[in-house]
Design a protein around this motif. Structure first.
Motif, PDB file in Angstrom:
ATOM      1  N   GLY A  74      55.403  55.143 -20.461  1.00 12.84           N
ATOM      2  CA  GLY A  74      55.086  55.360 -21.870  1.00 12.84           C
ATOM      3  C   GLY A  74      56.129  54.705 -22.745  1.00 12.84           C
ATOM      4  N   LEU A  75      55.716  54.229 -23.887  1.00 15.98           N
ATOM      5  CA  LEU A  75      56.668  53.605 -24.795  1.00 15.98           C
ATOM      6  C   LEU A  75      57.594  54.671 -25.380  1.00 15.98           C
ATOM      7  CD1 LEU A  75      54.221  51.253 -26.765  1.00 15.98           C
ATOM      8  CD2 LEU A  75      55.619  50.684 -24.772  1.00 15.98           C
ATOM      9  N   ARG A  79      52.363  45.535 -25.658  1.00 21.52           N
ATOM     10  CA  ARG A  79      52.920  46.395 -24.623  1.00 21.52           C
ATOM     11  C   ARG A  79      53.868  45.651 -23.689  1.00 21.52           C
ATOM     12  NH1 ARG A  79      52.298  51.409 -22.495  1.00 21.52           N
ATOM     13  NH2 ARG A  79      52.798  51.488 -20.284  1.00 21.52           N
ATOM     14  N   SER A  80      53.403  44.519 -23.183  1.00 19.92           N
ATOM     15  CA  SER A  80      54.267  43.796 -22.241  1.00 19.92           C
ATOM     16  C   SER A  80      55.526  43.299 -22.942  1.00 19.92           C
ATOM     17  CB  SER A  80      53.505  42.639 -21.583  1.00 19.92           C
ATOM     18  OG  SER A  80      53.214  41.651 -22.528  1.00 19.92           O
ATOM     19  N   ALA A  81      55.384  42.907 -24.198  1.00 18.49           N
ATOM     20  CA  ALA A  81      56.570  42.418 -24.926  1.00 18.49           C
ATOM     21  C   ALA A  81      57.563  43.549 -25.161  1.00 18.49           C
ATOM     22  CB  ALA A  81      56.140  41.802 -26.258  1.00 18.49           C
ATOM     23  N   LEU A  86      57.964  46.194 -23.418  1.00 20.80           N
ATOM     24  CA  LEU A  86      58.538  46.654 -22.155  1.00 20.80           C
ATOM     25  C   LEU A  86      59.433  45.594 -21.518  1.00 20.80           C
ATOM     26  CD1 LEU A  86      55.386  48.404 -20.657  1.00 20.80           C
ATOM     27  CD2 LEU A  86      57.415  49.512 -21.618  1.00 20.80           C
ATOM     28  N   GLY A  87      59.494  44.423 -22.134  1.00 23.71           N
ATOM     29  CA  GLY A  87      60.298  43.344 -21.551  1.00 23.71           C
ATOM     30  C   GLY A  87      59.616  42.687 -20.363  1.00 23.71           C
ATOM     31  N   GLN A  88      58.302  42.793 -20.329  1.00 22.78           N
ATOM     32  CA  GLN A  88      57.575  42.259 -19.170  1.00 22.78           C
ATOM     33  C   GLN A  88      56.818  40.966 -19.464  1.00 22.78           C
ATOM     34  OE1 GLN A  88      55.196  45.672 -18.257  1.00 22.78           O
ATOM     35  NE2 GLN A  88      56.805  46.651 -17.031  1.00 22.78           N
ATOM     36  N   SER A  89      56.815  40.519 -20.708  1.00 19.19           N
ATOM     37  CA  SER A  89      56.131  39.252 -20.992  1.00 19.19           C
ATOM     38  C   SER A  89      56.836  38.139 -20.245  1.00 19.19           C
ATOM     39  CB  SER A  89      56.186  38.944 -22.488  1.00 19.19           C
ATOM     40  OG  SER A  89      55.497  39.918 -23.215  1.00 19.19           O
ATOM     41  N   GLN A  90      56.065  37.188 -19.778  1.00 15.59           N
ATOM     42  CA  GLN A  90      56.690  36.102 -19.034  1.00 15.59           C
ATOM     43  C   GLN A  90      56.739  34.831 -19.883  1.00 15.59           C
ATOM     44  OE1 GLN A  90      54.964  34.378 -15.414  1.00 15.59           O
ATOM     45  NE2 GLN A  90      56.861  34.996 -14.394  1.00 15.59           N
TER      46      GLN A  90
END
Lengths: 292, 173, 811
Positions: free
Chosen positions: B94-95, C30-32, C34-38
């Motif tokens: 969750g954020l 969301r991915s950005a 969470l630091g998950q964007s590639q």
């Protein structure tokens, strides 16, 4: 933008650091590294060795008494800025530190490191000169004390000799009734100043008794504005004529302003003069701030 | 591998760093930047590199509780330290509230600078910031090229005002 | 929302949902967060090696020799290459006929023409070692310095050193469109006046620098690159490397901002793939910031020599503009000439300014090549135009606002043909201006009150009204590509849709919008839609993300594809509902994801049944129907022209957005400090598919406009052509403390000929800044006779302007 290779050394004592610096004449001291590491990333600095003093317990002290504040070479800017003891005795330090870089860099950068870096646009060298701070320097030939005005020799140039490092800086506490302001003109928030001023006024009631002013980012080193200081004692308020006289004095004190891509020398002279008048006037209008 | 105690000068160093709760023990070049250690050794690529000279703030991480530029630190300088990166903010997928506020306020576009902003915000206590100017001073250590900062300020204000005064805070959005 | 008002590209889309016009949270976030964007720099491949480029430190020199052997001996260095090692690599193509040909090889062969020009590349096990080697190659390069050219005047001087042998001078291009009506206007007008306006060199500066990863995978050259136009990059890479295009795959992964510089195809996008092929291992290059500042394109370096013919009553009878772009060395694909032409074509803006003669010249100099940057010549044009109006107001004593009111386009004038050919089909030009004035008035009063007691401060206000060409032709810019884009749409057996687009995602939220448009078109939920972009293997050929075109061309191509797909889906549904009676096809409607006949809503089939019939249970299809449920749309805006008529006129954009910017500034006389107190924007990009994203575009654009007005400047030493910037300490990108809280309002003048009525929104925010802010500062300092003619305005230029003439140095 990656540093060139170097040897890393983390000595266990100040004397170990001194020995290493003496053995490797081009070695650099690493404390917070907030100026040094970026310079190394650009390969503007390519020291063969870094001597990391950040963890030397002996350099972590902040001593505060009614006469002086002593800050060890390992103490970060943010630590000093947030110290309530320092704020009580020497609010000028916290005031100046707010202008140094950003919180993210002050968390790592050290007060003494700013002095060692001797950036002409740095706030801390100017404050040190304005307050007659003393630096304690340790080297192969022992310990010596260097007054800040003698320590800062030129742009990015200090009195440190081969093998020496700063171990602490001692700021004398200003006389009762002194207020200090830092004022800057910078293109952007948090930028290095284009024109900067540290002003300390000691007042008795409304009357200025003693004035210390130091311009920075305007010349190769921070410079005390001696003629301005000479005019201020006895002054209670700054009318237009007095303001003009003060501005002229400030402009005259700045004999050789620097010009670069951010500002011409002429601009710096004019703006410093304006900043002096504006700052002094605003301090005189603010009788509340009379703590040291 | 025998541990190098940094007590003699060396171009290779042994370090031990805890990142997001995971311990890393590595021999690395002394010149390795913390940003590269996090990205290449620990494999955590959420920490972005935007300028490598300590201005843009994209690479900001938390070192022992304080925000710091990972591009302006050597990995060896944080030997023994605890690091948090953007990957550590969310809980159970969750954020966190600030991430959620960024999402709801459209406070990111390309997202490249976002982890840096989030880590600086994570590192501080809103109580230490008196007004909008304090907030600007904190965030002016970060460059964003997409948003003109409008929605970032809005997002932060929404979380901080709630943290400070439930009935209308002091940070204008 | 009145359905009737919405122009429909497809008469068969009769249903209407509510996915458009809402500021929904973005699916990209969301991915950005969470630091998950590639991003490109995040790509790791087994065996990957790193590249660093050796760049010229000389602004202009012959390369006598390069000794690569010292670098090759460093442990960890895999290979060092120079131009002469690049077997089989062609030069970049010459597509633009109106330009002098610039022979650009991916690595400079025997001559360098700007600091930053790549002339060798090092491959090493890591970037640290690669940089060690770069320094050795640089030290072992023998240059023969040549005389340099930095400024426009230097480039045009009689005895100027020439950058290119075989050219008669340093003009990369020059064009004059003569207009006899202008000559007449100058003869008849009461007065004439001439002045020069300049805008400074800046750059788009995405926070993510450029980067390229290349690898051979299953015989295919795969290139990950931070490029706004992956298909164009693929075509160019194939062409220059001499590789069959089908064997090249280009992927633009998550992108940390584009803003124009990433529209070009750069030398690194050729050399890195070549190295991957030659070494047969994955190769990565990530541009660092120091490289970025000298190797990614610059922009806005223009001078405008203007003559104005006007009457005593403020009537502007005629304008002659000679726009001169300093485009640096010119060694960039595609060339950097187009923005200066766009400036000329955009001079009249949102005003009725009939008699304009435009001359355009681009000169080459020993600076970094210039090219695309958000706004693409239009902010410069706005600066020229609004300065002209303010100047005429000043000369004649007519009020600045009143003069603009006389000139600004009214709705009864639309469609309006601009002097340069643009057809403004719709808009709220006069209304926007009035609304802006109304919003600004109390803000100005407040600002004046704030400083009423400070004799050192002056407050001023400045205005800009613009039109923004959106979804423009790319033919003028590239000499090759033109204006369409594409979508391929599929509904899978589970009833979920997948759309793949020729567009690229650069942070603008295109995925979120695309999902909404597909959901709207197919009566699905956005969460039922998968969006694919930025991969030439997975998305149809398209021209990419630039020119404020995304919303238009994406909507157009999605609706075309949906139109075709729906036609088939309805036939399938009809068959399933009535067991083969084809007559009911016309009566089948789609609502809330179900197909049915109005008279009998209980009998219905949903997307899963229809799509399952198409893909799997094909026995359920009408007899003889081809299986599958996929279609493509290639949308080519109909009103868009790609070549000029005989009079040099051209409707260079599919449709024209408009806006008003009003800046309120304070200026401190003693120090020249400038503060933007308030900034008002009234924006009209037609129908807003997602108001939150539109606002975000305006916010970011305005910040860049402010940046260009006050802060950002790529300065060169005019004697040596050496850059005086190397970092963010010299190139001043504004922080949150410099950008005021913006005051926004929107109008929605639907574009009559565009899908869904949309217009583009990507660049408008950038356009008004320099014009409004120079106007505001001039207003603040009017009593001192200060009239600002150049950006950036800094405390230093203010002080210089306030000094009595003759006493100050130039700034």
């Amino acid at each position: 933008m990656k540093p060139a290779s170097f040897d890393y050394y983390r000595p266990s004592s100040v004397s170990g650091a001194v020995q290493a610096l003496a053995d490797s004449p081009f070695a650099k001291v690493l404390a917070g590294g907030q100026s040094l590491i970026p310079a190394m990333n650009f390969r503007l600095a390519t020291p063969p060795m870094l001597v990391d003093i950040a963890r030397l317990e002996d350099l972590h002290g902040v001593e505060v008494d009614e006469h002086e504040v002593t800050i060890g070479a390992g103490v970060t800017q943010r630590h000093v800025e947030m110290s309530t003891r320092v704020a009580e005795v020497m609010p000028a330090l916290a005031e100046a530190l707010r202008w140094v870089g950003h919180i993210q860099t002050r968390n790592r950068g050290t007060v003494c490191g700013s002095l060692a870096h001797a950036d002409p646009s740095g706030e801390l060298p100017a404050l040190a000169i304005n307050t007659d701070a003393d630096l304690t320097v340790e080297g192969p030939n022992g310990i010596r004390e260097v007054p800040a005005p003698d320590f800062i020799r030129g742009p990015f140039w200090t009195d440190l000799r081969p093998g020496e490092l700063i171990t602490s800086i001692r700021f004398p506490v200003a006389p009762r009734g002194t207020t200090t302001r830092v004022a800057e003109i910078a293109h952007r928030s948090g930028d290095f100043a284009t024109v900067g001023l540290v002003a300390s006024l000691t007042r008795d009631g409304r009357t200025i008794r003693r004035a210390r002013l130091c311009g920075f980012a305007v010349a190769g080193t921070p410079i005390r504005l001696r003629s301005v200081e000479g005019l201020l004692p006895g002054v209670e308020q700054l009318d237009e004529t007095a303001g003009r006289t003060l501005a002229d004095a400030a402009a005259a004190d700045l004999e050789d302003p620097v010009g670069d891509i951010h500002a011409t020398g002429q601009y710096r002279r004019e703006a410093l003069a304006a900043l002096v008048v504006r700052t002094v006037r605003s301090m005189l209008e603010d009788p509340q701030r009379e703590a040291s | 591998m025998e541990r190098q105690d940094h007590d003699s000068p060396s171009a290779q160093v042994d370090i031990e760093v805890t990142i997001n709760g995971e311990r890393f023990r590595n021999r690395v070049p002394a010149r390795l930047l913390l940003s590269d250690f996090i990205r290449d050794v620990a494999g955590l690529t959420g920490t972005h590199v935007g300028c490598e000279h300590g201005v843009c703030g994209a690479c900001t991480v938390i070192v022992d509780g304080d925000a710091a530029r990972s591009c302006s630190l050597l990995a060896v300088q944080v030997d023994g330290c605890t690091i948090r990166t953007v990957e550590d903010l969310a809980t159970d997928g969750g954020l966190c509230p600030m991430q959620q506020a960024f999402h709801e306020n459209l406070a990111l576009q390309c997202g490249f600078c976002t982890p840096g902003f989030l880590m600086t915000l994570e590192s501080v206590d809103p109580q230490d910031f008196a007004d909008a100017d304090d907030l600007f001073a904190l965030l002016s250590g970060h460059l964003c090229r997409c948003t003109g900062y409008q929605n970032i300020i809005k997002a932060v204000a929404s979380v901080w005002n709630e943290a400070i005064e439930p009935h209308g805070g002091r940070f204008q959005s | 929302m009145a359905v009737e008002e919405i122009p429909q590209i497809s008469p068969i889309i009769r249903h209407r949902t509510s996915h458009l016009g809402r500021a929904v949270p973005r699916r990209e976030d969301r991915s950005a967060l969470l630091g998950q964007s590639q991003y490109v720099a995040d790509i790791r491949l087994p065996g990957m090696v790193e590249v660093a480029f050796v760049r010229s430190g000389e602004p202009h020199a012959l390369i006598r020799s390069i000794d690569t052997s010292p670098a090759e001996q460093i442990e960890g260095v895999v290979k060092v290459v120079t131009a002469h090692d690049l077997d089989g690599v062609e030069q970049f193509p010459h597509f633009i006929e109106y330009n002098q040909p610039v022979d650009q090889f991916p690595l400079a062969r025997d001559r360098v023409r700007y600091v930053g020009s790549p002339y060798a590349a090092v491959v090493a096990m890591d970037r640290y070692v690669a940089e060690d080697a770069v320094n050795l190659v640089a030290a072992a390069t023998d240059f023969e310095p040549l005389p340099t050219v930095t400024t426009i005047d230097q480039a045009l001087a009689e005895d100027a050193p020439l950058l290119y042998e075989g050219w008669p001078d340093n003009r990369l291009t020059t064009a004059l469109i003569e207009n006899p009506a202008v000559d007449r206007a100058f003869e008849e007008a009461d007065h004439t006046f001439s002045e020069t306006y300049t805008s400074q060199r800046q750059t788009g500066l995405p926070i993510e620098t450029r980067g390229v990863v290349a690898a051979l995978r299953e015989g295919q050259l795969t290139v990950w690159t931070s490029n706004q136009s992956p298909h164009i990059a693929r075509t160019t890479i194939a062409l220059v490397l001499g590789v069959p295009e089908p064997e090249v795959r280009v992927i633009a992964p998550a992108m940390g901002g584009g803003f124009g510089p990433k529209c070009h195809v750069y030398p690194e996008e050729i050399v890195v793939p070549w190295l991957a092929m030659t070494l047969n291992r994955p190769v990565r290059w990530v541009e660092d910031r120091a490289e970025h500042l000298v190797s990614s394109v610059h922009a806005r370096d223009q001078r405008h020599d203007v003559e104005i013919a006007y009457d005593d009553d403020g009537t502007i009878r005629g304008i002659r503009v000679h726009s001169i772009g300093n485009v640096g060395s010119g060694e960039i694909f595609m060339p950097g000439t187009a923005p200066t032409f766009v400036t000329g074509g955009s001079i009249s803006g949102a005003y009725e300014l009939p008699n304009i003669e435009i001359q355009t010249t681009c000169v080459v100099t020993n600076k970094t090549p210039s090219g695309a940057y958000r706004g693409f010549g239009i902010p410069e044009a706005a600066l020229v135009r609004e300065r002209i109006i303010d100047r005429v107001a000043l000369l004649t004593g007519v009020d600045r606002v009143e003069l603009r009111r006389r000139l600004v386009l009214r709705e009864d004038q639309l469609p309006f043909r601009m002097p340069a050919g643009g057809i403004v089909d719709s808009g709220s030009h006069a209304r926007s201006f009035e609304r802006g004035l109304e919003m600004a008035e109390p803000l100005l009063t407040d600002a004046r009150e704030r400083y009423a007691d400070d004799p050192d401060v002056r407050v001023g206000i400045g205005y800009a009204n613009y039109v923004e060409p959106t979804a423009p032709t790319y033919h003028l810019t590239t000499g090759f590509w033109a204006g369409y884009d594409s979508a391929t749409l599929r509904v899978d057996g589970d009833g979920k849709a997948r759309v793949s687009l020729g567009l690229a995602a650069i942070g603008q939220g295109a995925e979120t919008t695309a999902a909404s448009v597909v959901a709207e078109a197919l009566s699905l939920q956005p969460s039922d839609v998968t969006v694919v972009m930025g991969d030439t293997e997975r998305s149809p050929y398209g021209l990419g993300a630039w020119g404020s075109r995304g919303a238009i061309v994406m909507s157009g191509s999605i609706l075309m594809a949906a139109d075709r797909l729906l036609e088939k889906a309805r036939r399938i549904a009809a068959h399933m509902l009535e067991a083969g009676d084809e007559d009911i096809v016309q009566d089948v409607v789609l609502r809330d994801g179900f197909f049915f006949v109005e008279e009998d809503p209980d009998q219905r089939v949903g997307w899963p049944e229809v799509a399952t019939a198409a893909w799997a249970r094909t026995v359920d299809l009408p007899e003889g129907m081809e299986p599958g449920l996929e279609s493509s749309g290639y949308y080519d805006p109909s009103d868009l022209e790609h070549t000029a008529d005989e009079a040099g006129r051209l409707n260079a954009a599919a449709t024209w957005a408009n806006g008003t910017h009003i800046a309120i500034v304070s200026v401190r006389l003693s120090t020249g400090e400038i503060k933007i107190e308030d900034y008002v924007v009234v924006h009209d990009c037609g129908r807003m598919l997602h108001p939150g994203l539109v606002e975000g575009q305006v916010h970011g654009g305005v910040a860049q406009g402010i940046a260009g007005s006050l802060y950002e400047h790529l300065q060169y030493d005019s004697d040596t052509a050496r850059p005086q910037f190397a970092s963010f300490l010299e190139y001043l990108v504004p922080t949150c403390a410099e950008i005021p809280k913006l005051t926004l309002d929107h109008f929605e003048s639907y574009a009559p000929h565009m899908p869904l009525g949309v217009k583009g929104a990507g660049e408008g925010g950038t356009i008004g800044g320099p014009a409004a802010i120079t106007g505001a500062v001039s207003d603040a300092l009017a009593e001192f006779g200060v009239f600002v003619t150049a950006t950036p305005i800094t405390p230093v230029t203010i002080r210089a302007a306030l000094r009595p003439t003759g006493s100050g140095e130039a700034s």
